[in-house]
Design an enzyme around this catalytic site. Structure first.
Site, PDB file in Angstrom:
ATOM      1  N   SER A 270       0.813  -1.217   0.000  1.00 19.33           N
ATOM      2  CA  SER A 270       0.000   0.000   0.000  1.00 19.33           C
ATOM      3  C   SER A 270       0.841   1.260   0.000  1.00 19.33           C
ATOM      4  O   SER A 270       0.310   2.355  -0.223  1.00 19.33           O
ATOM      5  CB  SER A 270      -0.923   0.012   1.225  1.00 19.33           C
TER       6      SER A 270
ATOM      7  N   HIS B 160      -1.538  -3.176  -5.773  1.00 19.13           N
ATOM      8  CA  HIS B 160      -2.121  -2.846  -4.475  1.00 19.13           C
ATOM      9  C   HIS B 160      -3.599  -3.230  -4.429  1.00 19.13           C
ATOM     10  O   HIS B 160      -4.460  -2.512  -4.924  1.00 19.13           O
ATOM     11  CB  HIS B 160      -1.949  -1.352  -4.197  1.00 19.13           C
TER      12      HIS B 160
ATOM     13  N   GLU C   5      -4.658  -1.071  -7.609  1.00 16.09           N
ATOM     14  CA  GLU C   5      -3.720  -0.133  -8.213  1.00 16.09           C
ATOM     15  C   GLU C   5      -2.571  -0.922  -8.843  1.00 16.09           C
ATOM     16  O   GLU C   5      -1.953  -1.760  -8.182  1.00 16.09           O
ATOM     17  CB  GLU C   5      -3.165   0.831  -7.162  1.00 16.09           C
TER      18      GLU C   5
ATOM     19  N   ASN D 168      -4.060   6.540  -1.487  1.00 16.99           N
ATOM     20  CA  ASN D 168      -3.585   7.038  -0.196  1.00 16.99           C
ATOM     21  C   ASN D 168      -3.028   8.451  -0.283  1.00 16.99           C
ATOM     22  O   ASN D 168      -3.070   9.204   0.691  1.00 16.99           O
ATOM     23  CB  ASN D 168      -2.542   6.086   0.380  1.00 16.99           C
TER      24      ASN D 168
END
Length: 650
Positions: free
Chosen positions: A122, A143, A155, A194
């Site tokens: 992540s 991810h 991702e 994120n």
């Protein structure tokens, strides 16, 4: 090598992420070897997969039996045995860079030369992980979001040396596994989701630390005024305050004092019983809508938009990828790029510049790309272009629906599966635009369907109408009227939930076909509302007063079989007969006389709201009009010659 060359997959890790990824891969039809360092861990992971598959089977969410899927999964603690014949290896070890680098160094020795290697991480650098191998061009990031079986987003991240072929194969593999990939074309800290999510939690923490807001005020405002699924402090408590703390530390970002205080006190959220809220003796989050008054939501959203602009301007991701990532990865009602275009990029830029001047903080420094867009006059929807280009008077690309026109059939797919195809204001606007600007002469039938396998549409996206005024809702009903009044027959293809505004869209169609597992309802009464979009009136006309009032007053759902019995749908059929049934209806309409179908629809729609005498007069007029058409001459000739007619709409 292409995705079709992937025959065997290895997943390294049997923890929450590892066994979840293994389950996803096996459900997609791939033989997969799950490996971890201890037998107990592997056995626990396998048992978790068994439990999950049986739960999915109970909910009728599997295309095959749990036993068949489990039959594709092998387990081991031997790394060489796991990867020696693998075409694709997905590492899902704990988030420690040194550990992952050690694993990839071993993989480089043990996996076949042509195998692709991916790290499920992540936040860690794909470039640094890939440097542990002699094949950095064959290494990519992958991810998955937790839990992998439920979360749709993955991702796909480039390292500095990742080649396009590798990334494309990983992207296509994600699609083959039934998930939605987005490209992250540069190895930036936090990747896409994120990076953009950071300010959502970070900025409210600074505001509370500086006595500019309270915890409950921030959460209430972001949820009830702006439509986010959770407030920033509620989300932080759920994920663990220590997790956010270490992410900030690793990225070299300043820590808001309130977060530092909580971590120092080991008040880390739900897992410790105390965080920003109390969870042991109290009910936890207890904010109410009125608590959000006075909170500066634009300050938070401007920072999120700024992060998105950095990603877009630096060619890390497209606006579509950013928005897709935030919708699928976080459940946000819409992505920051689309929301910024609605707000106005000039408004966002002014907010950032104002905060930068007031505070002197670098976190408010506007992204170059945002400045460039505003200086070029590309300030969003009102100017016709911002992050996105907006609709003109011609049909074009849409953000929330897909369409295809083939041999007279216009298929319209509501494309928000992560929100059960909930109807937002933007999606309704796109439906209206498509039908208004489509060339009706090229269309003989319109088929509406929902993306995914769970819903036609589960209703209105309440979050999508956040901050709307009562007059804004007056602009919604015309979309349903556009569907109802479209010149050609319209069909709602319903598989799954058809509730609230979704039912109202289906009611605006001429015909409704459903699978046996579909559910129908008008739950608005439970929100203190009534059905809109013509729902109350069409239900009365289709069901009659007794059943319409039962559906609206009680707000309960009914199954497809009862819906067919009541006359709400034309057909209710088993799942395995659905496509054939829909095709039969569509074919009958496509082969029918276009002009007569148009006249029939007009006469029946308008006649239903008129007196019998007026309706008969319209029917007579329509009949006379049709008698002069080539289609009538073709139809009568075909009847005499005992052949199928070939209507051309003249």
């Amino acid at each position: 090598m292409g995705v079709t060359d992937i025959e065997r997959v290895a997943v390294l890790g049997a923890g929450n992420m590892g066994h979840g990824i293994t389950e996803v891969v096996a459900m997609a039809g791939y033989p997969v070897m799950m490996r971890d360092i201890e037998n107990d861990i592997v056995e626990d992971g396998y048992e978790s997969i068994e439990w999950s598959l049986r739960k999915l089977a109970e909910k009728d969410r599997l295309d095959e039996s749990p036993e068949d899927i489990l039959g594709r999964i092998e387990t081991t603690v031997d790394l060489e045995a796991a990867v020696s014949d693998a075409d694709f290896v997905i590492e899902a070890a704990p988030e420690r860079l040194d550990l992952k680098r050690d694993i990839f160094a071993e993989l480089d020795e043990l996996a076949p030369d042509g195998a692709l290697l991916a790290s499920n991480t992540s936040s860690l650098s794909i470039t640094k992980i890939a440097e542990a191998t002699d094949r950095p061009d064959r290494v990519a990031g992958m991810h998955f979001f937790n839990p992998p079986v439920k979360m749709d987003l993955v991702e796909v991240i480039y390292g500095a040396e990742t080649d396009d072929e590798t990334a494309e194969i990983v992207y296509e593999f994600v699609e083959a596994a039934g998930k939605t990939p987005i490209y992250v074309r540069k190895d930036v800290n936090g990747f896409v989701v994120n990076s953009v999510l950071g300010p959502f939690v970070d900025e409210p923490a600074w505001m509370v630390s500086n006595d500019e807001a309270t915890v409950r005020q921030a959460d209430a405002a972001m949820v009830h005024r702006r439509g986010y699924p959770m407030g920033p402090f509620e989300l932080a408590d759920l994920t663990g305050l220590d997790v956010g703390y270490h992410v900030r530390k690793e990225a070299g970002r300043d820590i808001p004092p309130i977060l530092q205080e909580k971590v120092d006190a080991e008040e880390l959220g739900r897992k410790t019983g105390t965080g920003y809220y109390e969870y042991e003796d109290d009910d936890g989050t207890d904010y109410a809508p009125e608590d959000g008054e006075g909170f500066d939501t634009l300050r938070v959203e401007a920072r999120m938009v700024n992060e998105a602009a950095k990603l877009v301007g630096d060619d890390v991701a497209t606006p579509e990828a950013v928005d897709t990532g935030m919708r699928l990865g976080t459940g946000f009602p819409e992505g920051p790029c689309g929301r910024a275009d609605e707000t106005g990029l000039d408004v966002v830029l002014s907010k950032l510049e104002e905060l930068r001047e007031e505070t002197g903080e670098d976190r408010f420094e506007p992204a170059d790309h945002l400045v460039e867009l505003v200086e070029a006059g590309k300030t969003g929807r009102d100017s016709g272009e911002g992050f996105y280009e907006y609709l003109t008077d011609s049909v074009g690309d849409y953000r929330f629906l897909n369409y295809d026109l083939d041999d007279g059939l216009l298929t319209v797919e509501l494309d928000r599966p992560e929100r059960l195809n909930a109807l937002s204001g933007d999606l309704l606007g796109e439906i209206d635009h498509l039908l208004t600007n489509a060339d009706a002469d090229d269309v003989r039938c319109v088929l509406f369907e929902g993306a995914g396998d769970r819903a036609f549409s589960a209703g209105a996206d309440i979050g999508g109408f956040a901050d709307a005024t009562p007059t804004d809702f007056m602009d919604v009903t015309p979309t349903f009227e556009t569907v109802n009044e479209f010149d050609r027959p319209t069909i709602a293809k319903i598989d799954g939930f058809c509730l609230g505004a979704g039912l109202e869209l289906a009611l605006a169609c001429d015909l409704r076909l459903a699978t046996e597992g579909s559910e129908f309802g008008s739950p608005e009464i439970g929100l203190g509302l009534i059905p809109g979009g013509g729902g109350t009136q069409r239900l009365l006309r289709i069901l009659g007063e007794t059943r319409a009032k039962e559906l609206v007053f009680r707000g309960n759902r009914i199954g497809a079989e009862r819906a067919e019995e009541w006359g709400l749908v034309n057909r209710c059929v088993p799942e395995d007969e659905f496509e054939e049934t829909v095709a039969e209806f569509v074919d009958d309409i496509l082969e029918g006389p276009p002009i007569a179908l148009k006249v029939a629809k007009t006469v029946m729609n308008e006649g239903g709201d008129a007196s019998l005498d007026a309706g008969l007069a319209m029917e007579s007029q329509g009949f006379g009009l049709l008698m002069s058409t080539d289609d009538v001459r073709e139809g009568t000739a075909a009847f005499r010659e005992k052949r199928d007619p070939e209507f051309e709409g003249r």
